[in-house]
Design an enzyme around this catalytic site. Sequence first.
Site, mmCIF file in Angstrom:
data_model
loop_
_atom_site.group_PDB
_atom_site.id
_atom_site.type_symbol
_atom_site.label_atom_id
_atom_site.label_comp_id
_atom_site.label_asym_id
_atom_site.label_seq_id
_atom_site.Cartn_x
_atom_site.Cartn_y
_atom_site.Cartn_z
ATOM 1 N N GLN A 1 10.292 -6.307 2.859
ATOM 2 C CA GLN A 1 9.024 -6.509 2.150
ATOM 3 C C GLN A 1 9.174 -6.008 0.712
ATOM 4 O O GLN A 1 8.270 -6.198 -0.099
ATOM 5 C CB GLN A 1 7.898 -5.744 2.834
ATOM 6 C CG GLN A 1 7.642 -6.168 4.270
ATOM 7 C CD GLN A 1 6.674 -5.229 4.955
ATOM 8 O OE1 GLN A 1 5.456 -5.400 4.895
ATOM 9 N NE2 GLN A 1 7.218 -4.219 5.594
ATOM 10 N N HIS B 1 8.497 -10.975 0.339
ATOM 11 C CA HIS B 1 7.469 -10.914 -0.702
ATOM 12 C C HIS B 1 8.007 -11.180 -2.090
ATOM 13 O O HIS B 1 7.371 -10.834 -3.086
ATOM 14 C CB HIS B 1 6.772 -9.543 -0.653
ATOM 15 C CG HIS B 1 6.002 -9.332 0.623
ATOM 16 N ND1 HIS B 1 5.714 -8.077 1.103
ATOM 17 C CD2 HIS B 1 5.498 -10.207 1.517
ATOM 18 C CE1 HIS B 1 5.024 -8.185 2.255
ATOM 19 N NE2 HIS B 1 4.891 -9.478 2.523
HETATM 20 C C1 BV8 Z 1 -1.506 -14.100 3.205
HETATM 21 C C2 BV8 Z 1 4.455 -8.139 -3.377
HETATM 22 C C3 BV8 Z 1 -3.304 -15.625 3.315
HETATM 23 C C4 BV8 Z 1 3.597 -7.902 -4.580
HETATM 24 C C5 BV8 Z 1 3.053 -7.529 -1.447
HETATM 25 C C6 BV8 Z 1 -3.493 -11.375 8.929
HETATM 26 C C7 BV8 Z 1 -2.694 -12.508 8.727
HETATM 27 C C8 BV8 Z 1 -2.402 -12.952 7.441
HETATM 28 C C9 BV8 Z 1 -2.908 -12.277 6.331
HETATM 29 C C10 BV8 Z 1 -3.694 -11.156 6.519
HETATM 30 C C11 BV8 Z 1 -3.988 -10.705 7.811
HETATM 31 N N1 BV8 Z 1 -4.761 -9.596 7.679
HETATM 32 C C12 BV8 Z 1 -4.962 -9.339 6.366
HETATM 33 C C13 BV8 Z 1 -4.348 -10.270 5.632
HETATM 34 C C14 BV8 Z 1 -4.360 -10.322 4.170
HETATM 35 C C15 BV8 Z 1 -3.224 -9.548 3.521
HETATM 36 C C16 BV8 Z 1 -2.960 -8.225 4.169
HETATM 37 O O1 BV8 Z 1 -2.087 -8.104 5.011
HETATM 38 N N2 BV8 Z 1 -3.714 -7.227 3.764
HETATM 39 C C17 BV8 Z 1 -3.515 -5.896 4.300
HETATM 40 C C18 BV8 Z 1 -3.516 -4.881 3.160
HETATM 41 C C19 BV8 Z 1 -4.603 -5.646 5.309
HETATM 42 N N3 BV8 Z 1 -2.006 -10.353 3.541
HETATM 43 C C20 BV8 Z 1 -1.815 -11.218 2.533
HETATM 44 O O2 BV8 Z 1 -2.586 -11.408 1.618
HETATM 45 C C21 BV8 Z 1 -0.511 -12.004 2.585
HETATM 46 N N4 BV8 Z 1 -0.831 -13.375 2.340
HETATM 47 O O3 BV8 Z 1 -1.538 -13.879 4.358
HETATM 48 O O4 BV8 Z 1 -2.194 -15.113 2.582
HETATM 49 C C22 BV8 Z 1 -2.979 -16.995 3.687
HETATM 50 C C23 BV8 Z 1 -2.841 -17.305 5.034
HETATM 51 C C24 BV8 Z 1 -2.611 -18.603 5.381
HETATM 52 C C25 BV8 Z 1 -2.488 -19.597 4.379
HETATM 53 C C26 BV8 Z 1 -2.610 -19.253 3.035
HETATM 54 C C27 BV8 Z 1 -2.848 -17.942 2.678
HETATM 55 C C28 BV8 Z 1 0.442 -11.600 1.464
HETATM 56 C C29 BV8 Z 1 0.863 -10.174 1.610
HETATM 57 C C30 BV8 Z 1 1.956 -9.851 0.573
HETATM 58 C C31 BV8 Z 1 1.362 -9.074 -0.573
HETATM 59 N N5 BV8 Z 1 2.436 -8.660 -1.494
HETATM 60 N N6 BV8 Z 1 4.044 -7.224 -2.289
HETATM 61 C C32 BV8 Z 1 3.908 -6.594 -5.247
HETATM 62 O O5 BV8 Z 1 4.877 -5.898 -4.867
HETATM 63 O O6 BV8 Z 1 3.171 -6.278 -6.216
HETATM 64 S S1 BV8 Z 1 2.614 -6.438 -0.239
HETATM 65 C C33 BV8 Z 1 3.204 -4.867 -0.534
HETATM 66 O O7 BV8 Z 1 2.868 -4.137 0.662
HETATM 67 C C34 BV8 Z 1 4.698 -4.689 -0.681
HETATM 68 O O8 BV8 Z 1 5.478 -5.830 -0.440
HETATM 69 C C35 BV8 Z 1 4.990 -3.641 0.394
HETATM 70 O O9 BV8 Z 1 6.282 -3.602 0.800
HETATM 71 C C36 BV8 Z 1 4.061 -4.157 1.414
HETATM 72 C C37 BV8 Z 1 3.832 -3.437 2.688
HETATM 73 O O10 BV8 Z 1 3.664 -2.103 2.418
HETATM 74 P P1 BV8 Z 1 4.874 -1.127 2.857
HETATM 75 O O11 BV8 Z 1 6.157 -1.741 2.435
HETATM 76 O O12 BV8 Z 1 4.727 -0.817 4.300
HETATM 77 O O13 BV8 Z 1 4.614 0.094 1.927
HETATM 78 P P2 BV8 Z 1 3.511 1.231 2.105
HETATM 79 O O14 BV8 Z 1 3.434 1.952 0.816
HETATM 80 O O15 BV8 Z 1 2.290 0.648 2.732
HETATM 81 O O16 BV8 Z 1 4.143 2.206 3.200
HETATM 82 C C38 BV8 Z 1 5.353 2.896 2.920
HETATM 83 C C39 BV8 Z 1 5.794 3.471 4.245
HETATM 84 O O17 BV8 Z 1 7.020 4.152 4.027
HETATM 85 C C40 BV8 Z 1 4.819 4.506 4.802
HETATM 86 O O18 BV8 Z 1 4.702 4.311 6.204
HETATM 87 C C41 BV8 Z 1 5.512 5.853 4.500
HETATM 88 O O19 BV8 Z 1 5.227 6.829 5.492
HETATM 89 C C42 BV8 Z 1 6.958 5.460 4.551
HETATM 90 N N7 BV8 Z 1 7.848 6.276 3.731
HETATM 91 C C43 BV8 Z 1 7.603 6.790 2.492
HETATM 92 N N8 BV8 Z 1 8.704 7.441 2.047
HETATM 93 C C44 BV8 Z 1 9.660 7.303 3.016
HETATM 94 C C45 BV8 Z 1 9.122 6.562 4.083
HETATM 95 N N9 BV8 Z 1 9.816 6.266 5.201
HETATM 96 C C46 BV8 Z 1 11.099 6.712 5.258
HETATM 97 N N10 BV8 Z 1 11.692 7.426 4.279
HETATM 98 C C47 BV8 Z 1 10.998 7.743 3.149
HETATM 99 N N11 BV8 Z 1 11.603 8.466 2.186
#
Ligand code: BV8
Length: 249
Positions: free
Chosen positions: A101, A119
């Site tokens: 991702q 992504h």
């Molecule tokens: C879409 C690029 C609609 C941009 C990103 C169900 C089905 C489909 C869609 C949805 C759905 N429910 C909700 C949705 C909408 C939405 C969504 O998921 N929202 C969420 C917030 C609820 N999804 C979308 O909009 C997607 N598109 O579905 O379109 C559609 C459907 C049909 C037809 C047409 C359209 C698009 C989603 C992509 C968005 N773009 N990134 C940019 O970078 O600016 S997402 C972004 O979040 C990044 O890519 C990131 O990687 C990703 C996920 O987050 P994580 O990678 O998990 O990062 P996070 O910070 O959250 O967590 C870090 C983790 O690491 C933590 O757990 C932490 O504890 C851990 N950690 C930290 N340090 C360490 C560690 N672990 C180990 N070692 C360490 N040192």
Amino acid sequence: MTSALDKLVERLHSNAAVAVWSGAGISAESGIPTFRGAGGLWKTYRAEELATPQAFARDPQLVWQWYSHRRAVVNDHQPNAGHYALAQLAEHVAEMMVITQCVDGYHQAAGMSDVIELHGNILQNRCHECGKITDDRDGIYDDELPRCNSCNGRLRPNVVWFGESLPVTALEQGMLAAAECSVFLSIGASALVYPAAYMPEVALSRGAFLAELNLEPTALTPHVHAFIEGPAATRLPELIAKLVDRCST
Ligand code: BV8
Ligand code: ZN
């Protein structure tokens, strides 16, 4: 009692087809801010103000300033020991695919060849009009809007914004890798963003051994067979050392 790491090593040792699913946490120790954790990007910015087509339509210069800043951060840092350990892991298992991702390109920079970017990639631009994708890792656009050299259309970062579909090929390849793997390893992912977060569910439904490496439990943790707590840049090299040791016995 067998540790989670040892359980995973045993699975990896037995002719495993591995799917690694990485989130922003894999790059945290490289100095790339995650999205939701402490110091995360969303603490300073709000996703809907910057990572959506609406934000780009409303204020393309603000969006380009944000992505230019993040592009510079990626260029000023480098992959960490966790990325390199994963590249090593690929040499010790039957087959391996990284489904990321992340948009920083660090898995490839660390020598991993089979990488699916769900992504997109922040070091590339995509033309809003003709869709042409170009590498532009040094492109910084704080006070100008870049134009396509083919059609003069507006360029945007080649990443997937909220509300946008994922690249069809990447999504299909990722789902296939999740469905066919025998070991699915989630690393540094909060498992909150869909449809990417369907992948561990697909792997589990097809009988894969599901492991998770994270600093803290996530929405996925109750469903995993092995939870490895700790930072990826420490725990992944440990995993490789144990696997290499296991392979030599
Ligand atoms: C879409 C690029 C609609 C941009 C990103 C169900 C089905 C489909 C869609 C949805 C759905 N429910 C909700 C949705 C909408 C939405 C969504 O998921 N929202 C969420 C917030 C609820 N999804 C979308 O909009 C997607 N598109 O579905 O379109 C559609 C459907 C049909 C037809 C047409 C359209 C698009 C989603 C992509 C968005 N773009 N990134 C940019 O970078 O600016 S997402 C972004 O979040 C990044 O890519 C990131 O990687 C990703 C996920 O987050 P994580 O990678 O998990 O990062 P996070 O910070 O959250 O967590 C870090 C983790 O690491 C933590 O757990 C932490 O504890 C851990 N950690 C930290 N340090 C360490 C560690 N672990 C180990 N070692 C360490 N040192
Ligand atoms: Zn164009």
